[in-house]
Design a protein around this motif. Structure first.
Motif, mmCIF file in Angstrom:
data_model
loop_
_atom_site.group_PDB
_atom_site.id
_atom_site.type_symbol
_atom_site.label_atom_id
_atom_site.label_comp_id
_atom_site.label_asym_id
_atom_site.label_seq_id
_atom_site.Cartn_x
_atom_site.Cartn_y
_atom_site.Cartn_z
ATOM 1 N N ALA A 29 4.191 1.054 -10.479
ATOM 2 C CA ALA A 29 4.756 1.020 -9.127
ATOM 3 C C ALA A 29 5.966 1.952 -9.034
ATOM 4 C CB ALA A 29 5.147 -0.407 -8.768
ATOM 5 N N LEU A 30 6.788 1.995 -10.094
ATOM 6 C CA LEU A 30 7.958 2.879 -10.063
ATOM 7 C C LEU A 30 7.523 4.346 -10.078
ATOM 8 C CD1 LEU A 30 10.359 0.939 -12.432
ATOM 9 C CD2 LEU A 30 10.326 0.977 -9.964
ATOM 10 N N ALA A 31 6.500 4.672 -10.887
ATOM 11 C CA ALA A 31 5.989 6.044 -10.916
ATOM 12 C C ALA A 31 5.401 6.428 -9.555
ATOM 13 C CB ALA A 31 4.941 6.182 -12.005
ATOM 14 N N LEU A 32 4.774 5.444 -8.890
ATOM 15 C CA LEU A 32 4.227 5.688 -7.554
ATOM 16 C C LEU A 32 5.342 6.083 -6.581
ATOM 17 C CD1 LEU A 32 1.650 5.275 -5.708
ATOM 18 C CD2 LEU A 32 2.694 3.120 -5.118
ATOM 19 N N THR A 33 6.507 5.437 -6.722
ATOM 20 C CA THR A 33 7.643 5.787 -5.869
ATOM 21 C C THR A 33 8.045 7.242 -6.069
ATOM 22 O OG1 THR A 33 8.351 3.531 -6.242
ATOM 23 C CG2 THR A 33 9.888 4.958 -5.144
ATOM 24 N N VAL A 34 8.023 7.706 -7.345
ATOM 25 C CA VAL A 34 8.353 9.108 -7.620
ATOM 26 C C VAL A 34 7.369 10.034 -6.910
ATOM 27 C CG1 VAL A 34 8.546 10.828 -9.445
ATOM 28 C CG2 VAL A 34 9.450 8.548 -9.805
ATOM 29 N N ALA A 35 6.067 9.681 -6.967
ATOM 30 C CA ALA A 35 5.049 10.514 -6.310
ATOM 31 C C ALA A 35 5.274 10.544 -4.795
ATOM 32 C CB ALA A 35 3.654 9.983 -6.638
ATOM 33 N N PHE A 36 5.593 9.371 -4.198
ATOM 34 C CA PHE A 36 5.849 9.319 -2.753
ATOM 35 C C PHE A 36 7.064 10.163 -2.393
ATOM 36 C CE2 PHE A 36 3.738 4.915 -2.134
ATOM 37 C CZ PHE A 36 2.518 5.529 -2.067
ATOM 38 N N ALA A 37 8.123 10.104 -3.229
ATOM 39 C CA ALA A 37 9.328 10.896 -2.952
ATOM 40 C C ALA A 37 9.017 12.382 -3.032
ATOM 41 C CB ALA A 37 10.430 10.517 -3.939
ATOM 42 N N GLY A 38 8.216 12.779 -4.038
ATOM 43 C CA GLY A 38 7.827 14.183 -4.143
ATOM 44 C C GLY A 38 7.078 14.648 -2.908
ATOM 45 N N LEU A 39 6.162 13.794 -2.410
ATOM 46 C CA LEU A 39 5.409 14.160 -1.206
ATOM 47 C C LEU A 39 6.334 14.270 0.000
ATOM 48 C CD1 LEU A 39 2.140 12.211 -1.674
ATOM 49 C CD2 LEU A 39 2.308 14.567 -0.946
ATOM 50 N N ALA A 40 7.325 13.369 0.081
ATOM 51 C CA ALA A 40 8.266 13.446 1.200
ATOM 52 C C ALA A 40 9.034 14.763 1.170
ATOM 53 C CB ALA A 40 9.234 12.261 1.145
ATOM 54 N N ILE A 41 9.416 15.211 -0.049
ATOM 55 C CA ILE A 41 10.133 16.492 -0.158
ATOM 56 C C ILE A 41 9.210 17.642 0.224
ATOM 57 C CG2 ILE A 41 11.377 17.998 -1.738
ATOM 58 C CD1 ILE A 41 12.188 15.472 -3.260
#
Lengths: 166, 106
Positions: A29-41
């Motif tokens: 779940a924490l790694a998923l947050t990193v992926a979502f943040a990357g997509l937001a950027i």
């Protein structure tokens, strides 16, 4: 392609891979947050500020927290003895690899009629609001009804009923 | 292969993310991680929509942006209902392992 794109893309893909490969579900779940943040950027890089901040609010703020809650409520963080991948993992991996091969082949071999470098669009939140209240008002209302019914449905489905549960 | 344009770069990234999400959804045993894989696939589609909006002929029409915003809203509803279902099934079966969820009767 700028160097920023490659760096953010590498972070996003690494986060997505970690979310799908790690054994501990909370780490996923924490790694998923990193992926979502990357997509937001990436959205911000594409001059879609509104979509980028909506991505941060909805995915990092709500969906990631919801996933963590679900994992903790279901004791999903315990690694099962049989391993984290299903018996048919090879077939699933082959299907995903074939999908990626077909998609990337189509992307790389198609001649685009679009210009390679278009001017940076300047879209203000005012224009988005006007569009949402004007041309897209019916979809907006339907999404409002959908969100309300999904909220009520999720509460009813997840509600603890005494007597019916074992 | 030659030069990769900016649009192609974003489309390739989206294809890779979609494939990773699909692989996860097809291979993981935990139902919550299958939902995470589906979320990744939806996000990859959103990246496609935004990329086509940015490099398309009429970005001022806001079509791709609106698609992405509505898609984010629908994905949020899907995540809430999906995770609610997983929690409910867990109450009956005491497991989130999809290989053990092999009967329809509660």
């Amino acid at each position: 392609m700028t160097i920023v794109f490659y760096v953010i893309a590498a972070i996003t893909v690494a986060g997505a891979l970690a979310a799908m490969l790690l054994k501990n579900t909370v780490h996923c779940a924490l790694a998923l947050t990193v992926a979502f943040a990357g997509l937001a950027i990436q959205f911000l890089e594409l001059d879609a500020q509104f979509a980028g901040f909506a991505q941060i609010l909805v995915y990092i703020g709500a969906v990631a927290i919801l996933v963590v809650f679900a994992i903790l409520l279901t004791r999903g963080s315990e690694t099962p003895k049989e391993g984290v991948f299903s018996k048919t993992w090879l077939a699933g991996l082959a299907i995903a690899a074939m999908v990626f091969a077909v998609l990337s082949w189509a992307v790389l071999n198609s001649t685009s009629s679009l210009p390679g470098d278009s001017p940076k669009p300047t879209v203000s939140v005012l224009e988005i609001g006007n569009a949402l209240m004007g041309r897209y008002v019916l979809p907006l209302e339907i999404v409002a009804v959908l969100l309300t019914s999904a909220l009520i449905g999720a509460v009813i489905v997840a509600k603890h009923e005494k007597g019916s549960a074992k | 292969m030659g030069h990769v344009t900016a649009l192609q770069g974003y489309l390739l990234l989206a294809a890779l993310l979609f494939a990773i999400g699909l692989a996860g959804a097809l291979t993981r045993r935990n139902a919550i991680l299958v939902l995470i894989g589906i979320e990744l696939m939806l996000n990859a589609a959103n990246l496609n929509l935004i990329a086509f909006w940015r490099y398309g002929p009429h970005p001022e029409a806001l079509t791709g942006m609106m698609f992405a915003i509505f898609s984010i809203a629908v994905a949020a509803a899907e995540a809430a209902v999906g995770l609610g279902l997983v929690i409910h099934i867990y109450r009956f079966t005491q497991t989130t392992d999809l290989d053990q969820m092999n009967r329809m009767k509660g």
